[in-house]
Write a protein that holds these residues in place. Structure first.
Motif, PDB file in Angstrom:
ATOM      1  N   GLY A 355     -22.639  30.296   0.643  1.00 51.83           N
ATOM      2  CA  GLY A 355     -22.605  30.347  -0.808  1.00 51.83           C
ATOM      3  C   GLY A 355     -21.802  31.489  -1.376  1.00 51.83           C
ATOM      4  N   GLU A 356     -21.345  32.415  -0.523  1.00 55.17           N
ATOM      5  CA  GLU A 356     -20.541  33.526  -1.029  1.00 55.17           C
ATOM      6  C   GLU A 356     -19.084  33.100  -1.131  1.00 55.17           C
ATOM      7  N   LYS A 357     -18.248  33.965  -1.716  1.00 58.33           N
ATOM      8  CA  LYS A 357     -16.817  33.709  -1.745  1.00 58.33           C
ATOM      9  C   LYS A 357     -16.267  34.014  -0.357  1.00 58.33           C
ATOM     10  N   TYR A 358     -15.664  33.012   0.267  1.00 53.52           N
ATOM     11  CA  TYR A 358     -15.258  33.158   1.653  1.00 53.52           C
ATOM     12  C   TYR A 358     -13.882  33.808   1.770  1.00 53.52           C
ATOM     13  N   SER A 359     -13.788  34.805   2.631  1.00 49.99           N
ATOM     14  CA  SER A 359     -12.536  35.503   2.884  1.00 49.99           C
ATOM     15  C   SER A 359     -11.839  34.889   4.094  1.00 49.99           C
ATOM     16  N   HIS A 360     -10.626  35.392   4.378  1.00 53.31           N
ATOM     17  CA  HIS A 360      -9.918  34.948   5.577  1.00 53.31           C
ATOM     18  C   HIS A 360     -10.748  35.222   6.822  1.00 53.31           C
ATOM     19  N   SER A 361     -11.379  36.387   6.866  1.00 53.66           N
ATOM     20  CA  SER A 361     -12.163  36.745   8.046  1.00 53.66           C
ATOM     21  C   SER A 361     -13.359  35.820   8.214  1.00 53.66           C
ATOM     22  N   THR A 362     -13.917  35.317   7.105  1.00 51.06           N
ATOM     23  CA  THR A 362     -15.033  34.370   7.191  1.00 51.06           C
ATOM     24  C   THR A 362     -14.573  33.064   7.825  1.00 51.06           C
ATOM     25  N   ILE A 363     -13.417  32.565   7.382  1.00 51.87           N
ATOM     26  CA  ILE A 363     -12.882  31.320   7.933  1.00 51.87           C
ATOM     27  C   ILE A 363     -12.604  31.480   9.429  1.00 51.87           C
ATOM     28  N   LEU A 364     -12.001  32.592   9.793  1.00 51.37           N
ATOM     29  CA  LEU A 364     -11.690  32.829  11.205  1.00 51.37           C
ATOM     30  C   LEU A 364     -12.967  33.009  12.024  1.00 51.37           C
ATOM     31  N   TYR A 365     -13.983  33.651  11.435  1.00 49.53           N
ATOM     32  CA  TYR A 365     -15.265  33.796  12.134  1.00 49.53           C
ATOM     33  C   TYR A 365     -15.910  32.429  12.373  1.00 49.53           C
ATOM     34  N   LEU A 366     -15.881  31.569  11.366  1.00 51.23           N
ATOM     35  CA  LEU A 366     -16.444  30.227  11.513  1.00 51.23           C
ATOM     36  C   LEU A 366     -15.731  29.462  12.629  1.00 51.23           C
ATOM     37  N   MET A 367     -14.420  29.559  12.648  1.00 51.73           N
ATOM     38  CA  MET A 367     -13.651  28.828  13.655  1.00 51.73           C
ATOM     39  C   MET A 367     -13.873  29.424  15.043  1.00 51.73           C
ATOM     40  N   PHE A 368     -14.049  30.731  15.108  1.00 49.55           N
ATOM     41  CA  PHE A 368     -14.370  31.393  16.367  1.00 49.55           C
ATOM     42  C   PHE A 368     -15.743  30.961  16.867  1.00 49.55           C
ATOM     43  N   SER A 369     -16.740  30.968  15.989  1.00 54.07           N
ATOM     44  CA  SER A 369     -18.100  30.602  16.379  1.00 54.07           C
ATOM     45  C   SER A 369     -18.192  29.144  16.804  1.00 54.07           C
ATOM     46  N   ALA A 370     -17.401  28.284  16.153  1.00 51.14           N
ATOM     47  CA  ALA A 370     -17.431  26.855  16.462  1.00 51.14           C
ATOM     48  C   ALA A 370     -16.624  26.502  17.705  1.00 51.14           C
ATOM     49  N   GLY A 371     -15.834  27.450  18.228  1.00 55.42           N
ATOM     50  CA  GLY A 371     -15.078  27.195  19.450  1.00 55.42           C
ATOM     51  C   GLY A 371     -13.630  26.796  19.240  1.00 55.42           C
ATOM     52  N   TYR A 372     -13.155  26.874  17.983  1.00 57.71           N
ATOM     53  CA  TYR A 372     -11.755  26.529  17.731  1.00 57.71           C
ATOM     54  C   TYR A 372     -10.821  27.696  18.016  1.00 57.71           C
ATOM     55  N   LEU A 373     -11.359  28.908  18.043  1.00 57.73           N
ATOM     56  CA  LEU A 373     -10.589  30.107  18.376  1.00 57.73           C
ATOM     57  C   LEU A 373     -11.360  30.912  19.410  1.00 57.73           C
ATOM     58  N   THR A 374     -10.639  31.741  20.144  1.00 57.84           N
ATOM     59  CA  THR A 374     -11.296  32.625  21.103  1.00 57.84           C
ATOM     60  C   THR A 374     -10.621  33.986  21.055  1.00 57.84           C
ATOM     61  N   ILE A 375     -11.228  34.975  21.691  1.00 51.57           N
ATOM     62  CA  ILE A 375     -10.690  36.333  21.664  1.00 51.57           C
ATOM     63  C   ILE A 375      -9.473  36.438  22.580  1.00 51.57           C
ATOM     64  N   ASP A 376      -8.377  36.921  22.036  1.00 48.66           N
ATOM     65  CA  ASP A 376      -7.175  37.183  22.816  1.00 48.66           C
ATOM     66  C   ASP A 376      -7.199  38.617  23.339  1.00 48.66           C
ATOM     67  N   ARG A 377      -7.513  39.551  22.442  1.00 49.61           N
ATOM     68  CA  ARG A 377      -7.635  40.959  22.845  1.00 49.61           C
ATOM     69  C   ARG A 377      -8.403  41.695  21.746  1.00 49.61           C
ATOM     70  N   TYR A 378      -8.753  42.930  22.054  1.00 45.83           N
ATOM     71  CA  TYR A 378      -9.517  43.732  21.113  1.00 45.83           C
ATOM     72  C   TYR A 378      -8.590  44.630  20.303  1.00 45.83           C
ATOM     73  N   GLY A 379      -8.955  44.844  19.045  1.00 48.23           N
ATOM     74  CA  GLY A 379      -8.162  45.715  18.183  1.00 48.23           C
ATOM     75  C   GLY A 379      -8.541  47.170  18.352  1.00 48.23           C
ATOM     76  N   GLU A 380      -7.886  48.026  17.599  1.00 54.27           N
ATOM     77  CA  GLU A 380      -8.114  49.458  17.704  1.00 54.27           C
ATOM     78  C   GLU A 380      -9.331  49.901  16.899  1.00 54.27           C
ATOM     79  N   GLU A 381      -9.655  49.170  15.848  1.00 51.01           N
ATOM     80  CA  GLU A 381     -10.777  49.529  14.996  1.00 51.01           C
ATOM     81  C   GLU A 381     -12.052  48.836  15.470  1.00 51.01           C
ATOM     82  N   ASP A 382     -13.194  49.353  15.024  1.00 54.92           N
ATOM     83  CA  ASP A 382     -14.471  48.713  15.320  1.00 54.92           C
ATOM     84  C   ASP A 382     -14.504  47.311  14.726  1.00 54.92           C
TER      85      ASP A 382
END
Length: 558
Positions: A355-382
């Protein structure tokens, strides 16, 4: 030899397609990948409430079913035979087999077009659950018998929102043992309700349902599975004892198939020669730095012997699709990069608030959780990650979905555009100009926003991304004396290559269009953009200027 072959075929295990009941899989002689280490880890960690989030079709329900049969005191001696020869049998935890009442509930099929329909299905589900435990009726006093019977008969006045708590209390009081509570696909009701428009009603119901059973009920422990981690403020507001395992954590690695398990199942079905291809199609998921294959797809591949898409057809997520329809140009640019083998940098906050306003990171998180994306590598920030498309199976689905959402065009128009490009027909009926124009107008009918060159550039990229089976698609690439906008390099060097330069006219007047078109073609020549294609053996090259203004487009070519 025929007899030996027949015996070999008789020894083959059945394909467990669509089978998620552990007892049925074991007793029915279906192929089973031993994941009973899941049971060991649950018992070893001994958390009060564990939430495990993994994509669909990666074995959550089967693992939960195995846990149920292992722990349940009902038919305990018979159930122990199911684990003969499996990993768990060799551990100290066998002494806990058959020691608990088990309440097992899966919500994966709970749905409804509105809240009234949903609640009606919810009542049926709880009634069926109580029917599984109706042996308690002979133990109950008059008051508890009446309340149990109300739920069993689906009476309107029954307390469905606290039903799990009530059932747990009955076991503690009348059997003397606190039950184990297993809830499978807990987030399915929230996902469905959000898609159908009655999320707030379901949120209120499920908050009480989960809160009363996981916090207030007398249970030995609970294990809950789902796809998403719904934010604590949304569902688990009163829960302080929740341990969470998402794809970002390093525990519960008992979902999907690892490479050794895939090699074994392919060998069992005489398909070991497809291992390298299976890796391209179904591998690529990263769970705790371990490469994982999609088990649903591997099993279906073993059944058919064909390398094609299986899992994506079962896992379409309406929420993701709706969000992409409303997405801005930046997310479309991210998608284009992903489809070309790139990665997307994002912050993954593994809490989903509907119900919140969805950001780019929300869309990518949804696709990651659903299995459409996976981790390639880790970034420098937390919490910073680079995500990619895991394999060819998902990429094919991405391509199809991306085209449909971005262009709103039919497959016939796209096919004819491809035909026109292959023969170099720039103008006229079924030409490059006609097909790009029709797809462009269909897209512009619902896409508004900036009319800068980048807007049109991304729009055209979305239209032609599906051509990558015939062309190498290069965007914003340095070549010659500058950087062209777009090039289509034919994989067959005998075919035609294309250089595109985009321009935005100052108005929709014919003279302004013509001036911009001339400027685009002059730039291609002056900057010698075709040099790269020529060096790679492409001899037939067409130079095209694409000029835009508002919802108008025109092609210029020498």
């Amino acid at each position: 030899m025929l007899k030996e072959k027949g015996c070999e075929e008789m020894n083959k295990k059945l394909f467990p397609i669509g089978k998620s009941d552990f007892k049925e899989v074991i007793q029915g002689n279906y192929y089973y990948v031993d994941k009973t280490g899941f049971i060991e880890e649950v018992l070893e960690k001994n958390y009060e409430v564990t939430l495990i989030c993994r994509p669909r079709r990666f074995g959550k329900t089967l693992n939960m079913s195995a846990l149920k049969y292992f722990l349940d005191m009902k038919d305990a001696e018979e159930n122990k035979k199911l684990f003969k020869g499996l990993k768990i049998e060799k551990t100290e935890y066998m002494k806990r087999a058959g020691k608990y009442p088990v309440i097992f509930l899966t919500l994966k099929d709970l749905s409804g077009k509105n809240y009234q329909d949903f609640f009606s299905e919810f009542k049926k589900l709880i009634s069926r659950l109580f029917k599984e435990h109706k042996h308690l009726l002979k133990l109950l006093d008059e008051y508890d018998f009446e309340n149990f019977d109300k739920i069993l008969r689906r009476k309107d006045e029954a307390d469905y929102d606290t039903a799990l708590q009530f059932l747990s209390e009955l076991y503690k009081e009348y059997v003397g043992v606190k039950p184990v509570l297993l809830i499978d696909e807990y987030d399915s009701p929230m996902i469905i309700a959000n898609e159908k428009g009655y999320y707030e009603d379901v949120k209120e119901l499920m908050s009480t349902f989960y809160g009363s059973s996981l916090k207030d009920a007398p249970i030995s422990f609970a294990v809950v599975t789902g796809i998403l981690r719904v934010a604590k403020e949304s569902i688990f507001s009163s829960l302080n004892n929740l341990k969470v395992s998402t794809l970002l954590k390093g525990d519960y690695n008992h979902f999907g198939m690892n490479e050794t398990e895939v090699e074994e199942i392919l060998k069992h079905y005489n398909l070991e020669t497809t291992m390298e291809c299976a890796k391209s199609w179904y591998n690529g998921y990263t769970f705790n730095n371990q490469k994982i294959y999609n088990p649903w797809s591997i099993i279906n591949h073993c059944d058919s012997g064909k390398l094609e898409s299986y899992w994506v057809n079962t896992s379409a997520n309406t929420l993701i699709m709706e969000l992409l329809k409303e997405a801005d140009l930046d997310i479309k640019d991210i998608f284009y990069n992903l489809l070309n083998g790139g990665s997307a940098r994002t912050i993954l906050d593994d809490n989903m608030i509907f119900g919140e306003k969805y950001s780019h990171s929300t869309i990518l998180y949804l696709m990651f959780s659903a299995g459409y994306l996976t981790i390639d590598r880790y970034g420098e920030e937390d919490d910073e990650y680079y995500l990619r498309i895991p394999n060819l199976e998902v990429k094919k689905y991405f391509k199809k979905t991306f085209l449909n959402i971005l262009t709103n065009s039919n497959r016939d128009s796209f096919s004819k555009l491809k035909d026109a490009l292959l023969i170099g027909k720039i103008y006229g009926n079924d030409s490059i100009e006609e097909k790009i124009n029709s797809m462009f107008l269909a897209s512009m009918s619902y896409l508004d926003g900036s009319k800068e060159e980048k807007f049109y550039h991304n729009l055209i990229l979305g239209m032609i991304i599906g051509l990558d089976s015939t062309f190498y698609i290069h965007s914003n690439r340095e070549e010659g004396l500058g950087r062209y906008d777009l090039a289509l390099e034919p994989k067959d060097k005998n075919r035609i290559g294309y250089i595109f330069e985009f321009k935005v006219a100052s108005s929709t007047s014919e003279s302004d269009f013509d001036a911009a078109g001339k400027d685009a073609l002059n730039q291609i020549d002056k900057k010698i953009y075709e040099n790269g294609l020529k060096e790679r053996g492409i001899t037939k090259i067409v130079k095209i200027g694409l000029v835009f203004s508002s919802k108008s487009m025109k092609i210029y070519s020498k």
